[in-house]
Design a protein around this motif. Structure first.
Motif, mmCIF file in Angstrom:
data_model
loop_
_atom_site.group_PDB
_atom_site.id
_atom_site.type_symbol
_atom_site.label_atom_id
_atom_site.label_comp_id
_atom_site.label_asym_id
_atom_site.label_seq_id
_atom_site.Cartn_x
_atom_site.Cartn_y
_atom_site.Cartn_z
ATOM 1 N N THR A 58 3.132 -3.740 6.210
ATOM 2 C CA THR A 58 3.870 -3.061 7.322
ATOM 3 C C THR A 58 3.585 -1.591 7.228
ATOM 4 O OG1 THR A 58 5.467 -4.836 7.843
ATOM 5 C CG2 THR A 58 5.647 -2.839 8.876
ATOM 6 N N GLU A 59 3.277 -0.671 7.891
ATOM 7 C CA GLU A 59 3.340 0.715 7.789
ATOM 8 C C GLU A 59 4.575 1.332 7.486
ATOM 9 O OE1 GLU A 59 2.777 4.839 10.551
ATOM 10 O OE2 GLU A 59 1.718 2.934 11.166
ATOM 11 N N ARG A 60 4.607 2.110 6.256
ATOM 12 C CA ARG A 60 5.925 2.596 5.966
ATOM 13 C C ARG A 60 5.795 4.067 5.990
ATOM 14 N NH1 ARG A 60 8.825 -2.045 6.202
ATOM 15 N NH2 ARG A 60 8.043 -3.497 4.606
ATOM 16 N N MET A 61 4.605 4.860 5.791
ATOM 17 C CA MET A 61 4.372 6.173 5.784
ATOM 18 C C MET A 61 2.877 6.583 6.337
ATOM 19 S SD MET A 61 4.608 8.998 2.773
ATOM 20 C CE MET A 61 3.016 8.587 1.954
ATOM 21 N N ARG A 62 2.918 7.769 7.143
ATOM 22 C CA ARG A 62 1.718 8.172 7.908
ATOM 23 C C ARG A 62 1.430 9.564 7.507
ATOM 24 N NH1 ARG A 62 -1.284 6.655 12.683
ATOM 25 N NH2 ARG A 62 -0.251 4.570 12.577
ATOM 26 N N ILE A 63 0.141 10.154 7.210
ATOM 27 C CA ILE A 63 -0.055 11.271 7.441
ATOM 28 C C ILE A 63 -1.019 11.438 8.498
ATOM 29 C CG2 ILE A 63 -0.895 13.419 6.196
ATOM 30 C CD1 ILE A 63 -0.400 11.763 3.483
ATOM 31 N N PHE B 227 0.172 4.196 5.010
ATOM 32 C CA PHE B 227 0.376 3.310 3.685
ATOM 33 C C PHE B 227 1.535 2.200 4.283
ATOM 34 C CE2 PHE B 227 -0.503 7.868 2.583
ATOM 35 C CZ PHE B 227 -1.078 7.547 1.583
ATOM 36 N N GLY B 228 1.194 1.048 3.686
ATOM 37 C CA GLY B 228 2.021 -0.031 4.063
ATOM 38 C C GLY B 228 2.113 -0.794 2.817
ATOM 39 N N THR B 229 3.475 -1.454 3.049
ATOM 40 C CA THR B 229 4.002 -2.462 1.913
ATOM 41 C C THR B 229 4.298 -3.726 2.553
ATOM 42 O OG1 THR B 229 6.162 -1.469 1.890
ATOM 43 C CG2 THR B 229 4.742 -0.637 0.322
ATOM 44 N N THR B 230 4.428 -4.897 1.815
ATOM 45 C CA THR B 230 4.826 -6.019 2.614
ATOM 46 C C THR B 230 6.323 -6.396 2.085
ATOM 47 O OG1 THR B 230 2.280 -6.836 2.171
ATOM 48 C CG2 THR B 230 4.315 -8.567 2.425
ATOM 49 N N ALA B 231 7.004 -6.578 3.179
ATOM 50 C CA ALA B 231 8.190 -7.006 3.044
ATOM 51 C C ALA B 231 8.598 -8.397 2.273
ATOM 52 C CB ALA B 231 9.171 -6.816 3.910
ATOM 53 N N ASP B 232 9.691 -8.535 1.557
ATOM 54 C CA ASP B 232 10.085 -9.870 0.837
ATOM 55 C C ASP B 232 10.152 -10.904 2.049
ATOM 56 O OD1 ASP B 232 10.683 -11.818 -0.813
ATOM 57 O OD2 ASP B 232 12.765 -11.391 -0.994
ATOM 58 N N GLY B 233 9.399 -12.187 1.848
ATOM 59 C CA GLY B 233 9.283 -13.246 2.740
ATOM 60 C C GLY B 233 8.245 -13.025 3.912
ATOM 61 N N ASP C 156 -2.365 -13.080 -0.960
ATOM 62 C CA ASP C 156 -1.856 -12.470 -0.027
ATOM 63 C C ASP C 156 -1.544 -10.944 -0.279
ATOM 64 O OD1 ASP C 156 -1.177 -14.915 1.613
ATOM 65 O OD2 ASP C 156 0.286 -15.404 0.159
ATOM 66 N N GLU C 157 -1.473 -10.133 0.827
ATOM 67 C CA GLU C 157 -1.538 -8.881 0.707
ATOM 68 C C GLU C 157 -0.048 -8.299 0.298
ATOM 69 O OE1 GLU C 157 -1.708 -5.141 4.048
ATOM 70 O OE2 GLU C 157 -3.618 -6.443 3.586
ATOM 71 N N ALA C 158 -0.013 -7.282 -0.446
ATOM 72 C CA ALA C 158 1.283 -6.690 -0.931
ATOM 73 C C ALA C 158 1.445 -5.415 -0.287
ATOM 74 C CB ALA C 158 1.289 -6.921 -2.658
ATOM 75 N N ALA C 159 0.381 -4.664 -0.598
ATOM 76 C CA ALA C 159 0.358 -3.181 -0.390
ATOM 77 C C ALA C 159 -1.056 -2.637 0.425
ATOM 78 C CB ALA C 159 1.029 -2.258 -1.052
ATOM 79 N N TRP D 202 -4.065 -4.400 -1.703
ATOM 80 C CA TRP D 202 -3.841 -4.901 -2.968
ATOM 81 C C TRP D 202 -3.135 -6.433 -2.711
ATOM 82 C CZ3 TRP D 202 -3.359 0.116 -2.058
ATOM 83 C CH2 TRP D 202 -3.916 1.087 -2.944
ATOM 84 N N TYR D 203 -3.720 -7.456 -3.409
ATOM 85 C CA TYR D 203 -3.650 -8.726 -3.146
ATOM 86 C C TYR D 203 -2.853 -9.264 -4.439
ATOM 87 C CZ TYR D 203 -5.847 -8.250 0.952
ATOM 88 O OH TYR D 203 -6.426 -7.945 2.454
ATOM 89 N N GLY D 204 -1.950 -10.235 -4.037
ATOM 90 C CA GLY D 204 -1.434 -11.029 -5.285
ATOM 91 C C GLY D 204 -1.577 -12.633 -5.064
ATOM 92 N N ALA D 205 -1.873 -13.576 -6.029
ATOM 93 C CA ALA D 205 -2.028 -14.896 -5.734
ATOM 94 C C ALA D 205 -0.675 -15.668 -5.778
ATOM 95 C CB ALA D 205 -2.786 -15.408 -7.309
#
Length: 333
Positions: free
Chosen positions: A305-310, A294-300, A266-269, A257-260
């Motif tokens: 970054t990887e947050r959860m793995r199955i 599963f990954g999310t992008t930290a502020d800044g 830029d990638e958000a998740a 998922w990307y946001g302008a």
């Protein structure tokens, strides 16, 4: 030698032996010179009575025309002094007008009137070539220097017929085969402005304050196991259709998922799948251990970054601030 009318003394038939010319109602300026109101001469055969062709100079709409007619068609071929030719048409609607029957009241656009095909039912053009050859429709200009700018190409291809679309710069850009399959070797844009360059192999765009860019995959089946499927497939090969075995930790596919950011996206998740073990480790050629990450992008930052793995065993690992927490859920019963 000449023959004159009794009434006005006008010359009817003149033979100019000096210049080897013959004139009918005219002093001949050519080998055969006819003059009159829509003068006509006829060529008729004796082997089959009633079969003939007439050649006539006529007028109409301010245009002089040479009309060739037969015993069955009055305008078999018409050539106008306005550089238009009609086949079965006395008033050609273009440079060449092939008229089988009248389709109705119409006029071709001025930018597309070099060839007009008209009928009162289905109409068409056929390009027929031997099996070993191809048929072409080419579009060109002086700058192409004898080459094509764009090309539509059809080939028999050993009973596997196809229709391809080519451009000079890109070669073959789309192919439709005899089974109805469509292949596009480069990027495809849907909803983009004409002339835009797609950002990916498939770029779907939608603009509007309440509009969503969407795609649907529909399955219609009464079978319980039938379903809609999105498949992300990977082979460790640089050649299309070469299915080289993947290896442990190799990434297979990703949904992001990307946001302008005002200038770019830029990638958000993200969610991605990767190999989690050794594939094809036994005689079972369907052995393909995998993990979902599963990954999310930290502020800044600008990437996830990887947050959860199955993992392949079903173990769920949640990572928060670099403190890994193993979450094991096992239910039996």
């Amino acid at each position: 030698f000449l023959v004159r009318k009794n009434s006005d003394g006008g010359d009817v038939f003149i033979v100019d032996t000096t210049n080897s010319r013959v004139g009918i109602s005219a002093t001949p300026s050519k080998e055969l010179h006819l003059k009159g109101s829509e003068p006509t001469f006829r060529i008729e055969q004796t082997a089959d009575s009633g079969k003939y062709f007439d050649a006539q100079v006529g007028t109409g709409g301010g245009v002089s025309k040479l009309k060739i007619s037969s015993e069955t068609a009055s305008n078999t071929l018409v050539i106008g002094n306005n550089a238009r030719v009609g086949i079965n048409s006395g008033t050609p609607d273009g440079t060449l007008h092939v008229h089988t029957a009248t389709s109705g009241t119409f006029a071709p656009a001025s930018y597309a009137d070099d060839l007009t095909i008209e009928n009162n039912a289905d109409g068409g053009i056929t390009i027929a070539v031997p099996d070993a050859n191809s048929g072409y429709i080419a579009f060109s200009s002086p700058s192409n220097n004898g080459a094509y700018g764009a090309l539509i190409h059809s080939s028999y291809n050993s009973n596997s017929e196809y229709l391809s679309f080519n451009t000079q710069g890109g070669g073959e850009v789309m192919r439709l085969d005899h089974n109805g399959n469509v292949t596009i070797p480069d990027n495809l844009g849907v909803g983009l402005a004409a002339g835009s360059t797609p950002d990916a192999q498939l770029n779907i765009a939608k603009a509007g304050s309440s509009d969503n860019a969407t795609f649907n995959i529909d399955t219609y089946s009464s079978g319980d196991s039938s379903q809609s499927v999105i498949g992300l497939r990977k082979a460790s090969s640089n050649s299309v259709s070469t299915k080289t075995l993947v290896v442990d930790n190799e990434k297979l596919g990703k949904i992001a998922w990307y946001g302008a950011d005002g200038d770019d996206f830029d990638e958000a998740a993200s969610i991605h799948a990767e190999i989690d073990g050794t594939p094809f480790s036994s005689s079972d050629d369907t052995d393909m251990p995998g993990a979902l990450v599963f990954g999310t992008t930290a502020d800044g930052t600008g990437s996830s970054t990887e947050r959860m793995r199955i993992d392949s065993s079903g173990t769920v690992t949640i990572d928060q601030d670099s403190n890994a927490i193993a979450l094991n859920i096992d239910h039996e019963g």
